[in-house]
Design a protein around this motif. Structure first.
Motif, mmCIF file in Angstrom:
data_model
loop_
_atom_site.group_PDB
_atom_site.id
_atom_site.type_symbol
_atom_site.label_atom_id
_atom_site.label_comp_id
_atom_site.label_asym_id
_atom_site.label_seq_id
_atom_site.Cartn_x
_atom_site.Cartn_y
_atom_site.Cartn_z
ATOM 1 N N LEU A 105 53.356 -6.910 -16.363
ATOM 2 C CA LEU A 105 53.937 -7.130 -17.688
ATOM 3 C C LEU A 105 52.871 -6.783 -18.707
ATOM 4 O O LEU A 105 51.884 -7.515 -18.864
ATOM 5 C CB LEU A 105 54.387 -8.581 -17.836
ATOM 6 N N PHE A 123 51.906 -13.976 -20.447
ATOM 7 C CA PHE A 123 52.550 -13.720 -19.156
ATOM 8 C C PHE A 123 52.889 -15.016 -18.436
ATOM 9 O O PHE A 123 53.959 -15.147 -17.845
ATOM 10 C CB PHE A 123 51.627 -12.864 -18.279
ATOM 11 N N ASN A 138 48.417 -14.646 -12.895
ATOM 12 C CA ASN A 138 48.483 -14.722 -14.363
ATOM 13 C C ASN A 138 47.321 -14.021 -15.035
ATOM 14 O O ASN A 138 47.451 -13.549 -16.171
ATOM 15 C CB ASN A 138 48.555 -16.183 -14.802
ATOM 16 N N ASN A 148 48.475 -10.441 -15.177
ATOM 17 C CA ASN A 148 49.832 -10.204 -15.712
ATOM 18 C C ASN A 148 50.728 -9.541 -14.673
ATOM 19 O O ASN A 148 51.566 -8.686 -15.012
ATOM 20 C CB ASN A 148 49.783 -9.314 -16.968
#
Length: 115
Positions: free
Chosen positions: A24, A30, A73, A76
């Motif tokens: 992303l 995210f 995370n 992302n």
């Protein structure tokens, strides 16, 4: 603009494995998104494969025990590890990201399961 980019599809023999990745891009949030993988085979409706919100995962019945969704995370990125693939798993796999009213789709990555 926030967008999704998938990778990792390809041709695999029955019983084989693939790992799909989805990034992303262009967001600092995210970790707040619910991420999911869907798939769509020719002539069929798009169906949910698995989703992950925080560290809570959800799987379609056909995916339980064979597929694993996870997220990083810091990168992302959401992953879909697919094991014990069967011909019926062949489809275009789409990454999905949702946060509030924002719903994003990737272009998809093709998975072919054939000997």
């Amino acid at each position: 603009q926030v967008q999704l980019e998938e990778s990792g599809g390809g041709l695999v023999q029955p019983g084989g494995s693939l790992r799909l990745s989805c990034v992303l891009q262009r967001t600092l949030f995210f970790r707040l998104y619910t991420m999911a993988w869907y798939r769509q085979a020719p002539g069929k409706q798009r169906e949910l494969v698995a989703s992950i919100a925080g560290d809570i995962t959800n799987y379609a019945d056909f995916a339980k025990g064979r597929f694993t969704i996870s997220r990083d995370n810091a990168q992302n990125t959401v992953y879909l590890q697919m094991n014990s693939l069967i011909p019926e798993d062949a489809a275009r796999y789409f990454c999905n990201a949702e946060r509030g009213a924002s719903v994003l789709w990737g272009q998809g990555t093709q998975v072919t399961v054939s000997s």
